[in-house]
Design a protein around this motif. Structure first.
Motif, PDB file in Angstrom:
ATOM      1  N   GLU A  22      -8.159 -12.483   2.170  1.00 23.45           N
ATOM      2  CA  GLU A  22      -6.612 -14.008   2.488  1.00 23.45           C
ATOM      3  C   GLU A  22      -5.423 -12.777   2.357  1.00 23.45           C
ATOM      4  OE1 GLU A  22      -7.400 -18.290  -0.229  1.00 23.45           O
ATOM      5  OE2 GLU A  22      -7.120 -16.881  -1.061  1.00 23.45           O
ATOM      6  N   PRO A  23      -4.246 -13.448   2.581  1.00 20.41           N
ATOM      7  CA  PRO A  23      -3.210 -12.487   2.544  1.00 20.41           C
ATOM      8  C   PRO A  23      -2.642 -13.160   1.165  1.00 20.41           C
ATOM      9  CG  PRO A  23      -3.054 -14.625   3.638  1.00 20.41           C
ATOM     10  CD  PRO A  23      -4.125 -14.862   3.656  1.00 20.41           C
ATOM     11  N   ALA A  25       1.002 -12.958  -0.233  1.00 22.97           N
ATOM     12  CA  ALA A  25       2.632 -12.465  -0.407  1.00 22.97           C
ATOM     13  C   ALA A  25       2.916 -12.676  -1.534  1.00 22.97           C
ATOM     14  CB  ALA A  25       2.918 -13.683   0.483  1.00 22.97           C
ATOM     15  N   GLN A  89       4.223  -8.908   1.974  1.00 21.07           N
ATOM     16  CA  GLN A  89       2.484  -9.221   2.447  1.00 21.07           C
ATOM     17  C   GLN A  89       1.936  -8.678   2.292  1.00 21.07           C
ATOM     18  OE1 GLN A  89       2.809 -13.353   4.639  1.00 21.07           O
ATOM     19  NE2 GLN A  89       1.153 -12.351   5.805  1.00 21.07           N
ATOM     20  N   PHE A  90       0.579  -8.384   1.978  1.00 22.59           N
ATOM     21  CA  PHE A  90      -0.887  -7.777   2.805  1.00 22.59           C
ATOM     22  C   PHE A  90      -1.608  -9.261   2.689  1.00 22.59           C
ATOM     23  CE2 PHE A  90       1.818  -5.624  -1.216  1.00 22.59           C
ATOM     24  CZ  PHE A  90       2.301  -4.409  -0.933  1.00 22.59           C
ATOM     25  N   LEU A  91      -2.326  -8.199   3.325  1.00 24.00           N
ATOM     26  CA  LEU A  91      -4.020  -8.985   3.520  1.00 24.00           C
ATOM     27  C   LEU A  91      -5.159  -7.967   2.479  1.00 24.00           C
ATOM     28  CD1 LEU A  91      -4.732 -11.221   5.427  1.00 24.00           C
ATOM     29  CD2 LEU A  91      -5.316  -9.279   7.076  1.00 24.00           C
TER      30      LEU A  91
END
Length: 414
Positions: A22-23, A25, A89-91
């Motif tokens: 999931e992202p 943020a 934001q990271f994944l």
């Protein structure tokens, strides 16, 4: 407080639990009382596992890293007085393991932010812990819907010259459960001797193995039920239920340093005989109505190897002594009360405040048996209250740990 009055990481929508892939943020917020020169503002998303050979020690003996991604939010410059917000934001990787925290190690996921200042000034740092939950679907485990049964026969001596045999058989309706479900347990005891047994005890046991310089085993009894003794020359049946409290799931997929196992252990102290049934604790329940042990597939007790009859049988003319069928009453039933660290969360009488079929964005966070875990269950799980009131768990100080290679679970398969 100096120039920096506020420096914190905020996750979008207040989320704290995420699934792998999931992202993630959020924002880094800074409030300054005056202008601040900086070399860089960075934010990192980190996941790792650390294990120590000492209790609650963060000087890890062994560790492994799952991901470490850094973003630059601002390059060299000056921040003016007032408030500043930097989005990020990271994944999350699909292989990120479920969060876990125990006395000898943890699987920890967090977002770290830093304001790097000039060479002679102290950097400003902050972090925000979040939780990853990779749900364990019990239906992915082969034969999970089948009854779980095992049997053992124990020959023993009493009154110095007499011998007897006890056959102990334990059966559960399933091989896997989710939090809030009830384990239906049936136990059969054949006391082929002239001596009464001790009381019978059934326990739900948690075993967490930590891979440090050597394997460290932390074992604890989650719930315990005690039944009455079995009289001489009696064949007894005992049926009970154990409510599964908020517990970490059985498998931390992707983590090689911490292993979690559960067992139903049924034992007699006199004569000393026990069996252990491995069970799985998951998040998505078995998609069929479980059978009660009394309606499950009939089991065949382990055959007893013939031997010379004991003296009291010989006195009766050498004929085999008939076994009378009886039922065992329950003497006591103790269950640990899950301790919640989220405000106003509790599980009175084993009930969970979850709508059937729901998948909440903010799963219940609970503190259970020394391990902090995100928990939720998918599907129509209808908790059933146990016959007795719940009690608080024993403190860690009452347990002699760590255990070495030979843990105290009796009857555990090698």
């Amino acid at each position: 407080m100096g120039k920096v009055q506020l420096f914190e990481v905020r996750l979008a929508d207040g989320r704290v639990v995420f699934r792998p892939g999931e992202p993630l943020a959020g924002t880094v917020s800074v409030r300054l009382a005056g202008a601040l020169q900086f070399r860089a503002i960075k934010v990192s998303c980190v996941g790792f596992c650390g294990v120590s050979s000492k209790v609650n020690d963060t000087a890890w003996t062994v560790d492994e890293q799952y991901f470490n991604t850094t973003l630059s939010l601002a390059d060299k410059g000056t921040l003016t007085a007032g408030e500043h917000t930097f989005p990020f934001q990271f994944l999350l990787p699909a292989s990120a393991p479920t969060s876990f925290e125990g006395p000898f190690g943890k699987v920890l996921h967090q977002v770290k932010a830093v304001i790097e200042t000039s060479r002679f000034s102290k950097d400003h740092k902050c972090c925000k812990v979040f939780y990853v939950l990779c749900p364990l679907n019990l239906n992915d485990i082969p034969e999970i819907e089948q009854p779980n049964t095992t049997s053992v026969a124990k020959k023993f001596s009493y009154k110095l010259v007499k011998t007897g045999t006890v056959v102990l058989t334990a059966t559960t309706d399933l091989k896997g459960y989710v939090v809030g479900q009830v384990i239906q347990l049936r136990t059969d005891i054949e006391n082929k001797s002239g001596r009464d047994t001790s009381t019978i005890v059934a326990s739900l046991v948690q075993k967490v193995a930590y891979k440090s310089k050597r394997w460290i085993y932390d074992l604890r009894t989650i719930a315990e039920v005690e039944g009455s003794a079995v009289k001489a020359w009696k064949q007894a049946e005992w049926t009970e239920q154990i409510l599964v409290p908020a517990l970490p799931q059985s498998i931390l997929q992707g983590c090689s340093l911490i292993h979690i196992d559960y067992y139903i252990q049924v034992c007699l102290k006199s004569p000393e005989v026990s069996v252990a049934l491995p069970v799985y604790i998951g998040n998505i329940p078995v998609n069929r109505i479980p059978l009660s042990p009394s309606r499950s597939v009939p089991h065949s007790p382990m055959p007893v190897v013939p031997s010379a009859p004991p003296e009291d049988e010989e006195a009766a003319g050498g004929a085999q002594h008939p076994l009378d069928n009886v039922s065992i009453p329950t003497k006591s039933h103790s269950q640990q009360q899950p301790l919640s660290y989220a405000p106003n969360l509790s599980f009175p009488e084993g009930r969970l405040d979850l709508e059937p079929g729901s998948s909440p964005n903010h799963p219940t966070l609970c503190l259970s048996t020394g391990a902090t875990v995100p928990y939720y269950a998918e599907g129509a799980v209808l908790p059933v209250a146990t016959a007795s009131s719940l009690i608080l768990p024993p403190e860690y100080s009452t347990w002699g740990y760590p255990y070495g290679k030979s843990g105290p679970i009796r009857g555990e398969p090698v």
